[in-house]
Design an enzyme around this catalytic site. Sequence first.
Site, PDB file in Angstrom:
ATOM      1  N   TYR A 113     -44.601 -25.852 -36.159  1.00 43.74           N
ATOM      2  CA  TYR A 113     -44.727 -24.688 -35.279  1.00 43.74           C
ATOM      3  C   TYR A 113     -45.575 -23.590 -35.909  1.00 43.74           C
ATOM      4  O   TYR A 113     -46.051 -22.695 -35.204  1.00 43.74           O
ATOM      5  CB  TYR A 113     -43.350 -24.103 -34.941  1.00 43.74           C
ATOM      6  CG  TYR A 113     -42.403 -25.020 -34.226  1.00 43.74           C
ATOM      7  CD1 TYR A 113     -42.800 -26.245 -33.705  1.00 43.74           C
ATOM      8  CD2 TYR A 113     -41.068 -24.652 -34.080  1.00 43.74           C
ATOM      9  CE1 TYR A 113     -41.904 -27.078 -33.057  1.00 43.74           C
ATOM     10  CE2 TYR A 113     -40.163 -25.474 -33.426  1.00 43.74           C
ATOM     11  CZ  TYR A 113     -40.582 -26.697 -32.933  1.00 43.74           C
ATOM     12  OH  TYR A 113     -39.677 -27.507 -32.291  1.00 43.74           O
ATOM     13  N   HIS A 132     -39.243 -34.445 -38.368  1.00 47.85           N
ATOM     14  CA  HIS A 132     -39.566 -34.012 -37.011  1.00 47.85           C
ATOM     15  C   HIS A 132     -39.812 -35.170 -36.041  1.00 47.85           C
ATOM     16  O   HIS A 132     -39.437 -35.101 -34.871  1.00 47.85           O
ATOM     17  CB  HIS A 132     -40.803 -33.113 -37.063  1.00 47.85           C
ATOM     18  CG  HIS A 132     -40.942 -32.192 -35.900  1.00 47.85           C
ATOM     19  ND1 HIS A 132     -41.531 -30.962 -35.992  1.00 47.85           N
ATOM     20  CD2 HIS A 132     -40.560 -32.302 -34.611  1.00 47.85           C
ATOM     21  CE1 HIS A 132     -41.513 -30.360 -34.814  1.00 47.85           C
ATOM     22  NE2 HIS A 132     -40.936 -31.165 -33.962  1.00 47.85           N
TER      23      HIS A 132
END
Length: 272
Positions: free
Chosen positions: A47, A105
């Site tokens: 992110y 992730h």
Amino acid sequence: MEHVTVAGTEVPAIGIGTWQMEPDIAYEAVSDALDVGYRHVDTAQLYENEAGVGRAIADADVDREDIFLTTKVNPRHRSVESIVDSVENSLAALDTDYVDLLLIHWPNPLADLETVMDGLNETVDREMTRHIGVSNFGKDRLDRARELSDAPILTDQVLFHPWWPQRELLAYCQREDVMLTAYSPLANGALLDDALLEEIGERYGKTGPQVAIRWATQHENVATIPMSTSQEHIAENLDVFDFKLTREDHDRVTRPSYLQTGKALFGGMLSG
């Protein structure tokens, strides 16, 4: 605030997600969330906003120990050393000595899962994180990760909403004492104007999105991390614990057949 308890660990049932937020926007969203009572914050290396999240936590009038903080390892890190180094960088960006939960992730087809799990376990041994988990793993891969890990796998963070209820994976998590963390509980925005949710919400004095979030949290072993940058919606998303859907309403909300009509949007699958 309700909590999910798995493996003897309590996790706030609703957190603030920060996907697609620039650092300054993430700072504002997390600050607003902590102000109204959130104690669960989710970010990720991919992110590129960990610094903004960390600043918000540092500036908040909330003790760090009272916040359940999650970040995720970029799956390009495939060696134990690379995983540990990346987490050191995350901790520096977040301005914290540890995270409460560290996830890989995505499953990387080029990575050896045993090595990845060794890397996550090394971060536990070094007290960089208190818990580890995975994200976007199917049931079989989750089961394999649990076999390979010395530390318990606390959660699998996946897309989960009324049009994609992940029944097989959810049943596995409930049976094996694993938390399912639901991202994109509003189907990446597709549920915002859903007529059925609005109709049910009117009877409870709630909005359609609040019904969808409550639907998620009423499942055993499920926490959810809705994302918003609006102060109003951040507060609204948390205000769902003063009502409970009946079994009939809960079943009506669950509509996996929408996936076959083209009405469900899959953009959220890239958001976790």
